[in-house]
Write a protein that holds these residues in place. Structure first.
Motif, PDB file in Angstrom:
ATOM      1  N   PRO A  91       0.699  -1.644   0.089  1.00  0.00           N
ATOM      2  CA  PRO A  91      -0.155   0.203   0.204  1.00  0.00           C
ATOM      3  C   PRO A  91       1.073   1.042   0.521  1.00  0.00           C
ATOM      4  N   SER A  92       0.763   2.446  -0.979  1.00  0.00           N
ATOM      5  CA  SER A  92       1.038   3.866  -0.280  1.00  0.00           C
ATOM      6  C   SER A  92       1.281   3.972   0.958  1.00  0.00           C
ATOM      7  N   THR A  93       0.686   3.341   1.935  1.00  0.00           N
ATOM      8  CA  THR A  93       0.596   4.248   2.798  1.00  0.00           C
ATOM      9  C   THR A  93       1.957   3.536   3.906  1.00  0.00           C
ATOM     10  N   ASN A  94       2.390   2.207   3.225  1.00  0.00           N
ATOM     11  CA  ASN A  94       2.967   1.316   3.504  1.00  0.00           C
ATOM     12  C   ASN A  94       5.044   2.033   3.906  1.00  0.00           C
ATOM     13  N   THR A  95       5.799   1.661   5.109  1.00  0.00           N
ATOM     14  CA  THR A  95       6.798   2.208   5.321  1.00  0.00           C
ATOM     15  C   THR A  95       7.938   1.368   5.580  1.00  0.00           C
ATOM     16  N   VAL A  96       7.195   0.054   6.072  1.00  0.00           N
ATOM     17  CA  VAL A  96       7.906  -1.178   6.809  1.00  0.00           C
ATOM     18  C   VAL A  96       7.855  -2.199   5.972  1.00  0.00           C
ATOM     19  N   VAL A  97       7.787  -2.649   5.114  1.00  0.00           N
ATOM     20  CA  VAL A  97       7.867  -3.720   4.334  1.00  0.00           C
ATOM     21  C   VAL A  97       9.464  -3.824   3.663  1.00  0.00           C
ATOM     22  N   GLU A  98       9.473  -2.848   2.759  1.00  0.00           N
ATOM     23  CA  GLU A  98      10.615  -2.766   2.118  1.00  0.00           C
ATOM     24  C   GLU A  98      11.862  -2.488   2.782  1.00  0.00           C
ATOM     25  N   HIS A  99      12.179  -1.675   4.397  1.00  0.00           N
ATOM     26  CA  HIS A  99      12.806  -1.571   5.286  1.00  0.00           C
ATOM     27  C   HIS A  99      13.051  -2.890   5.792  1.00  0.00           C
ATOM     28  N   ASP A 100      12.092  -3.637   6.556  1.00  0.00           N
ATOM     29  CA  ASP A 100      12.371  -5.430   6.335  1.00  0.00           C
ATOM     30  C   ASP A 100      12.881  -5.643   5.407  1.00  0.00           C
ATOM     31  N   TYR A 101      12.054  -5.990   4.706  1.00  0.00           N
ATOM     32  CA  TYR A 101      13.778  -6.774   3.702  1.00  0.00           C
ATOM     33  C   TYR A 101      14.889  -6.379   3.377  1.00  0.00           C
ATOM     34  N   TRP A 102      15.407  -5.680   3.519  1.00  0.00           N
ATOM     35  CA  TRP A 102      17.169  -4.449   2.958  1.00  0.00           C
ATOM     36  C   TRP A 102      17.072  -5.155   4.074  1.00  0.00           C
ATOM     37  N   ARG A 103      16.751  -4.460   5.060  1.00  0.00           N
ATOM     38  CA  ARG A 103      17.311  -4.886   6.370  1.00  0.00           C
ATOM     39  C   ARG A 103      17.940  -6.308   6.853  1.00  0.00           C
ATOM     40  N   ALA A 104      17.230  -7.639   5.818  1.00  0.00           N
ATOM     41  CA  ALA A 104      17.702  -8.525   6.068  1.00  0.00           C
ATOM     42  C   ALA A 104      18.647  -8.629   5.574  1.00  0.00           C
ATOM     43  N   GLY A 105      19.456  -8.073   4.422  1.00  0.00           N
ATOM     44  CA  GLY A 105      20.995  -8.059   4.363  1.00  0.00           C
ATOM     45  C   GLY A 105      21.211  -9.272   3.765  1.00  0.00           C
ATOM     46  N   LEU A 106      20.370  -9.207   2.904  1.00  0.00           N
ATOM     47  CA  LEU A 106      20.562 -11.120   2.012  1.00  0.00           C
ATOM     48  C   LEU A 106      21.558 -10.465   0.328  1.00  0.00           C
ATOM     49  N   PRO A 107      22.514 -10.943   0.435  1.00  0.00           N
ATOM     50  CA  PRO A 107      22.840 -10.437  -0.795  1.00  0.00           C
ATOM     51  C   PRO A 107      22.490 -10.953  -2.127  1.00  0.00           C
TER      52      PRO A 107
END
Length: 247
Positions: A16-32
């Motif tokens: 959703p355009s209101t969501n700020t958490v999903v992308e943060h959580d995925y990138w934070r996992a640091g998967l090369p």
């Protein structure tokens, strides 16, 4: 299709355009070697203060999801990941299956959803009796409970945080979440499950697992785990819960 920044996988992520958490959580996992391209579902009226509001919000998601998917497909991803959860639980197990099939038909890609990921995660963890919390209103919690029950789990309790807007979900404090989890936990509960992808919980779930001595499943960790494992990527991730660390 893989590329220089995503030589192992590129996941299209619908939020959703209101969501700020999903992308943060995925990138934070640091998967090369794993990259994400987000597609945004436009939410012009993010109020969700009661059941009627929440149903209207779901209508906005349904009206905008095709455009978000269209936009993501231009990046030629390898998989579609739904970074929103309520719609994926709607209609129980059959509703989730139909939703996933529509997306597969629309995109020609494998699909990861919140509901399907949580089911797979709980089965992998060997959990049957669960307690669930969400940021939702009662109308949505009924659908969440229906899905898990039809999927074969014993739902001990569901607590909705009743967030008044879609943005307010990301403002729920760790203290309130801790109090909610503490109230839900019981000796006969095998796992605590969190739904609602704009609720920041992945790191806190990892800490709570150590304290409670049982799985605490954050939905963003579950969807990332499902997308990775279904794609043949077996990297273990620290700090994001037992699921990504051990399974």
């Amino acid at each position: 299709m893989t590329n220089v920044v995503g030589p192992r996988a590129v996941f299209g992520v619908i939020v959703p355009s209101t969501n700020t958490v999903v992308e943060h959580d995925y990138w934070r996992a640091g998967l090369p070697g794993v990259a994400y391209r987000a597609g945004s579902m436009y939410i012009p009226d993010p109020v969700m203060a009661d059941d009627r509001d929440f149903t209207a919000l779901l209508g906005q998601i349904r009206a905008s999801i095709d455009t978000a998917v269209r936009d993501v497909l231009t990046a030629e991803p390898d998989r579609m990941v739904m970074g929103m959860s309520a719609e994926t639980f709607w209609g129980g197990v059959a509703g989730n299956a139909a939703f996933e099939q529509r997306l597969r038909d629309r995109t020609g890609l494998p699909v990861t959803t919140g509901a399907g990921s949580c089911r797979a995660a709980l089965r992998a963890l060997g959990c049957r009796r669960i307690a669930v919390f969400s940021p939702y209103q009662p109308v949505a919690d009924v659908e969440v409970g229906r899905f898990f029950t039809e999927a074969g789990f014993d739902v001990a309790a569901i607590t909705g945080l009743r967030c008044p807007t879609a943005m307010a979900i990301a403002r729920v404090t760790p203290e309130r979440i801790r109090d909610t989890v503490t109230a839900l936990d019981a000796p006969d509960v095998d796992a605590i499950v969190q739904v609602g992808t704009n609720l920041s919980f992945v790191a806190q779930a990892d800490r709570l697992e150590s304290e409670l001595g049982k799985p605490v499943v954050a939905i963003n960790a579950a969807t990332l785990w499902h997308a990775l494992r279904e794609h043949g990527i077996t990297d273990r991730v620290e700090g994001a819960g037992r699921l990504l660390r051990e399974y």
